[in-house]
Design a protein around this motif. Structure first.
Motif, PDB file in Angstrom:
ATOM      1  N   ALA A   1      -8.984   7.303   0.708  1.00  0.00           N
ATOM      2  CA  ALA A   1      -8.965   6.278  -0.226  1.00  0.00           C
ATOM      3  C   ALA A   1      -7.654   5.923  -0.841  1.00  0.00           C
ATOM      4  CB  ALA A   1      -9.808   6.573  -1.219  1.00  0.00           C
ATOM      5  N   LEU A   2      -6.841   7.106  -0.769  1.00  0.00           N
ATOM      6  CA  LEU A   2      -5.475   6.972  -1.095  1.00  0.00           C
ATOM      7  C   LEU A   2      -4.572   5.993  -0.513  1.00  0.00           C
ATOM      8  CD1 LEU A   2      -4.761  10.623  -2.401  1.00  0.00           C
ATOM      9  CD2 LEU A   2      -5.536   8.596  -3.741  1.00  0.00           C
ATOM     10  N   ASP A   3      -4.931   5.560   0.872  1.00  0.00           N
ATOM     11  CA  ASP A   3      -4.363   4.810   1.833  1.00  0.00           C
ATOM     12  C   ASP A   3      -4.203   3.250   1.337  1.00  0.00           C
ATOM     13  OD1 ASP A   3      -3.720   6.669   3.645  1.00  0.00           O
ATOM     14  OD2 ASP A   3      -5.474   6.535   4.837  1.00  0.00           O
ATOM     15  N   GLY A   4      -5.312   3.020   0.591  1.00  0.00           N
ATOM     16  CA  GLY A   4      -5.271   1.563   0.181  1.00  0.00           C
ATOM     17  C   GLY A   4      -5.622   0.740   1.081  1.00  0.00           C
ATOM     18  N   GLU A   5      -6.167  -0.714   0.710  1.00  0.00           N
ATOM     19  CA  GLU A   5      -6.718  -1.547   1.510  1.00  0.00           C
ATOM     20  C   GLU A   5      -5.994  -2.803   1.292  1.00  0.00           C
ATOM     21  OE1 GLU A   5     -10.560  -4.620   2.049  1.00  0.00           O
ATOM     22  OE2 GLU A   5     -10.727  -2.657   0.934  1.00  0.00           O
ATOM     23  N   PRO A   6      -4.941  -3.189   2.161  1.00  0.00           N
ATOM     24  CA  PRO A   6      -4.136  -4.369   1.923  1.00  0.00           C
ATOM     25  C   PRO A   6      -4.877  -5.720   1.700  1.00  0.00           C
ATOM     26  CG  PRO A   6      -4.296  -3.812   4.238  1.00  0.00           C
ATOM     27  CD  PRO A   6      -4.965  -2.456   3.555  1.00  0.00           C
TER      28      PRO A   6
ATOM     29  N   CYS B   1       0.776  -1.287   0.092  1.00  0.00           N
ATOM     30  CA  CYS B   1       0.139  -0.034   0.128  1.00  0.00           C
ATOM     31  C   CYS B   1       0.796   1.349  -0.006  1.00  0.00           C
ATOM     32  CB  CYS B   1      -0.960  -0.125   1.282  1.00  0.00           C
ATOM     33  SG  CYS B   1      -2.229  -1.284   1.120  1.00  0.00           S
ATOM     34  N   GLY B   2       2.139   0.973   0.029  1.00  0.00           N
ATOM     35  CA  GLY B   2       2.885   2.106   0.261  1.00  0.00           C
ATOM     36  C   GLY B   2       4.072   2.147  -1.105  1.00  0.00           C
ATOM     37  N   ALA B   3       3.657   1.189  -2.029  1.00  0.00           N
ATOM     38  CA  ALA B   3       4.603   1.054  -3.327  1.00  0.00           C
ATOM     39  C   ALA B   3       4.368   1.963  -4.327  1.00  0.00           C
ATOM     40  CB  ALA B   3       4.364  -0.395  -3.613  1.00  0.00           C
ATOM     41  N   VAL B   4       2.986   2.585  -4.506  1.00  0.00           N
ATOM     42  CA  VAL B   4       2.688   3.628  -5.451  1.00  0.00           C
ATOM     43  C   VAL B   4       2.780   5.047  -4.937  1.00  0.00           C
ATOM     44  CG1 VAL B   4       1.028   4.219  -7.240  1.00  0.00           C
ATOM     45  CG2 VAL B   4       1.412   1.652  -6.542  1.00  0.00           C
ATOM     46  N   PRO B   5       3.522   5.902  -5.566  1.00  0.00           N
ATOM     47  CA  PRO B   5       3.494   7.225  -5.231  1.00  0.00           C
ATOM     48  C   PRO B   5       2.132   7.943  -5.006  1.00  0.00           C
ATOM     49  CG  PRO B   5       5.140   6.862  -6.736  1.00  0.00           C
ATOM     50  CD  PRO B   5       4.236   5.790  -6.698  1.00  0.00           C
ATOM     51  N   GLU B   6       2.041   8.900  -4.004  1.00  0.00           N
ATOM     52  CA  GLU B   6       0.478   9.192  -3.824  1.00  0.00           C
ATOM     53  C   GLU B   6       0.001  10.177  -4.959  1.00  0.00           C
ATOM     54  OE1 GLU B   6      -1.748  12.483  -0.665  1.00  0.00           O
ATOM     55  OE2 GLU B   6      -0.172  10.862   0.122  1.00  0.00           O
ATOM     56  N   SER B   7       0.978  10.917  -5.584  1.00  0.00           N
ATOM     57  CA  SER B   7       0.887  11.602  -6.875  1.00  0.00           C
ATOM     58  C   SER B   7       0.289  11.018  -8.044  1.00  0.00           C
ATOM     59  CB  SER B   7       2.089  12.576  -7.345  1.00  0.00           C
ATOM     60  OG  SER B   7       3.226  11.516  -7.489  1.00  0.00           O
ATOM     61  N   THR B   8       0.739   9.853  -8.225  1.00  0.00           N
ATOM     62  CA  THR B   8       0.415   8.664  -9.139  1.00  0.00           C
ATOM     63  C   THR B   8      -0.973   8.296  -8.833  1.00  0.00           C
ATOM     64  OG1 THR B   8       2.620   8.027  -9.587  1.00  0.00           O
ATOM     65  CG2 THR B   8       0.878   6.556 -10.388  1.00  0.00           C
ATOM     66  N   LEU B   9      -1.300   7.920  -7.655  1.00  0.00           N
ATOM     67  CA  LEU B   9      -2.504   7.561  -7.244  1.00  0.00           C
ATOM     68  C   LEU B   9      -3.641   8.616  -7.434  1.00  0.00           C
ATOM     69  CD1 LEU B   9      -1.668   5.816  -3.769  1.00  0.00           C
ATOM     70  CD2 LEU B   9      -2.311   4.533  -5.893  1.00  0.00           C
ATOM     71  N   SER B  10      -3.240   9.922  -7.236  1.00  0.00           N
ATOM     72  CA  SER B  10      -4.153  10.880  -7.284  1.00  0.00           C
ATOM     73  C   SER B  10      -4.688  11.247  -8.786  1.00  0.00           C
ATOM     74  CB  SER B  10      -3.522  12.133  -6.609  1.00  0.00           C
ATOM     75  OG  SER B  10      -3.207  12.080  -5.374  1.00  0.00           O
ATOM     76  N   GLY B  11      -3.687  10.907  -9.667  1.00  0.00           N
ATOM     77  CA  GLY B  11      -4.004  10.987 -11.120  1.00  0.00           C
ATOM     78  C   GLY B  11      -4.807   9.769 -11.603  1.00  0.00           C
ATOM     79  N   LEU B  12      -4.613   8.706 -11.049  1.00  0.00           N
ATOM     80  CA  LEU B  12      -5.271   7.494 -11.398  1.00  0.00           C
ATOM     81  C   LEU B  12      -6.665   7.180 -10.832  1.00  0.00           C
ATOM     82  CD1 LEU B  12      -2.388   4.711 -11.720  1.00  0.00           C
ATOM     83  CD2 LEU B  12      -3.454   6.381 -13.419  1.00  0.00           C
ATOM     84  N   LEU B  13      -6.946   7.680  -9.787  1.00  0.00           N
ATOM     85  CA  LEU B  13      -8.266   7.763  -9.019  1.00  0.00           C
ATOM     86  C   LEU B  13      -8.806   9.270  -9.056  1.00  0.00           C
ATOM     87  CD1 LEU B  13      -6.825   5.399  -6.102  1.00  0.00           C
ATOM     88  CD2 LEU B  13      -7.903   4.656  -8.193  1.00  0.00           C
ATOM     89  N   PRO B  14      -9.473   9.519 -10.041  1.00  0.00           N
ATOM     90  CA  PRO B  14     -10.197  10.944  -9.943  1.00  0.00           C
ATOM     91  C   PRO B  14     -11.080  11.076  -8.765  1.00  0.00           C
ATOM     92  CG  PRO B  14     -10.251  10.071 -12.355  1.00  0.00           C
ATOM     93  CD  PRO B  14      -9.730   8.938 -11.157  1.00  0.00           C
ATOM     94  N   ASP B  15     -11.161  12.229  -8.122  1.00  0.00           N
ATOM     95  CA  ASP B  15     -11.929  12.664  -6.962  1.00  0.00           C
ATOM     96  C   ASP B  15     -11.914  11.706  -6.020  1.00  0.00           C
ATOM     97  OD1 ASP B  15     -12.801  14.670  -8.659  1.00  0.00           O
ATOM     98  OD2 ASP B  15     -14.461  13.357  -9.532  1.00  0.00           O
TER      99      ASP B  15
ATOM    100  N   ASP C   1     -17.276  11.025 -11.422  1.00  0.00           N
ATOM    101  CA  ASP C   1     -18.240  11.546 -12.584  1.00  0.00           C
ATOM    102  C   ASP C   1     -17.825  10.552 -13.879  1.00  0.00           C
ATOM    103  OD1 ASP C   1     -19.492  13.155 -11.079  1.00  0.00           O
ATOM    104  OD2 ASP C   1     -18.431  14.970 -11.696  1.00  0.00           O
ATOM    105  N   ALA C   2     -16.754  10.236 -13.986  1.00  0.00           N
ATOM    106  CA  ALA C   2     -16.034   9.326 -14.998  1.00  0.00           C
ATOM    107  C   ALA C   2     -16.248   7.896 -14.887  1.00  0.00           C
ATOM    108  CB  ALA C   2     -14.716   9.753 -15.298  1.00  0.00           C
ATOM    109  N   GLY C   3     -16.801   7.533 -13.635  1.00  0.00           N
ATOM    110  CA  GLY C   3     -17.115   6.040 -13.430  1.00  0.00           C
ATOM    111  C   GLY C   3     -16.000   5.728 -12.257  1.00  0.00           C
ATOM    112  N   THR C   4     -16.429   4.679 -11.848  1.00  0.00           N
ATOM    113  CA  THR C   4     -15.493   4.016 -10.786  1.00  0.00           C
ATOM    114  C   THR C   4     -14.146   3.494 -11.116  1.00  0.00           C
ATOM    115  OG1 THR C   4     -17.557   3.564  -9.365  1.00  0.00           O
ATOM    116  CG2 THR C   4     -15.597   2.258  -8.801  1.00  0.00           C
TER     117      THR C   4
END
Length: 248
Positions: free
Chosen positions: A78-83, A59-73, A102-105
């Motif tokens: 939610a960026l903490d992730g679920e192990p 859950c700490g392997a992907v940078p938060e900046s990357t997660l923010s771009g891939l997971l809109p809104d 708005d773009a979908g889940t």
């Protein structure tokens, strides 16, 4: 006189037993160093250990900046992730992130599996290469036959054909270059009366670790389907980052 004879015989017996002991010890040592059935012989056929002995915290392997771009809104939590639920974090770990928008889940999932070989003479890295090639073959994806030193897996005639709903052209399921030791991407679209979902799976192996990245988007508008380009681009971004971690 009788005592002298008895003493001489006893001394001779001791000398002979010592010689036999030395002879036997020398014989056993000779077999060991010759690599027959001794420990040295067994060690010579033992394969090298895997390139990686531990797995990163997922859950700490992907940078938060990357997660923010891939997971809109996505909400901050939610960026903490679920192990992922696992019973042996030394062999397998994973994490999942979800975000409705708005773009979908959107859903991002990563999985790390550390392969251990139980085949004598086959290293962990070679076993991972063999397992990886079989996974690709099950999806109808043929990897470069020069990849790795392990067997190439099922022959082409046993490979499953690419399903008709897979995207054509540059986005079709295929082998990839430049990510880990070998990589492939698989793209699947599922449509129903209530909407559509596209799942992109990008997997690679680095040494004895197999990494799987799944990036998906679901929409509730039957007339609109998630596109391949954005999802494959996002999965590739995550995979490249993870591959760099395992190569460093």
């Amino acid at each position: 006189m009788q005592r002298r004879v008895t003493a001489a015989r006893a001394a001779l017996a001791v000398a002979l037993s010592g010689a036999v002991a030395v002879s036997c010890t020398g014989s056993l040592t000779g077999e060991d160093t010759a690599g027959g059935n001794g420990a040295a012989g067994a060690a010579s056929t033992t394969a090298a250990p895997g390139s990686h002995s531990v797995l990163p915290e997922p859950c700490g392997a992907v940078p938060e900046s990357t997660l923010s771009g891939l997971l809109p809104d996505a909400a901050p939590q939610a960026l903490d992730g679920e192990p992922a639920l696992t019973y042996d974090i030394g062999r397998r770990v994973g994490c999942t992130w979800r975000s409705p928008s708005d773009a979908g889940t959107h859903r991002l999932e990563i999985d790390f599996e550390r392969v251990v070989s139980y085949v004598r003479g086959t290293s962990d890295d070679d076993q991972a290469a063999q397992d990886f090639r079989r996974r690709a073959a099950d999806l109808g994806i043929r990897l470069d036959p020069r990849e790795g030193t392990a067997p190439a897996g099922p022959p082409p005639e046993r490979m499953r054909p690419v399903p008709s709903d897979a995207p054509a052209g540059e986005f079709a399921p295929r082998a990839l270059e430049g990510i880990g030791n070998a990589a492939y991407v698989d793209d699947r679209l599922t449509t129903t009366q209530s909407g559509a979902r596209r799942d992109v799976t990008l997997a690679f192996h680095s040494g004895n670790v197999i990494v799987t990245v799944r990036y998906a988007q679901a929409v509730t508008e039957p007339a609109r389907s998630p596109g391949s380009a954005g999802l494959q681009e996002g999965a590739t971004e995550v995979a490249r980052h993870l591959a760099e971690r395992f190569s460093s």
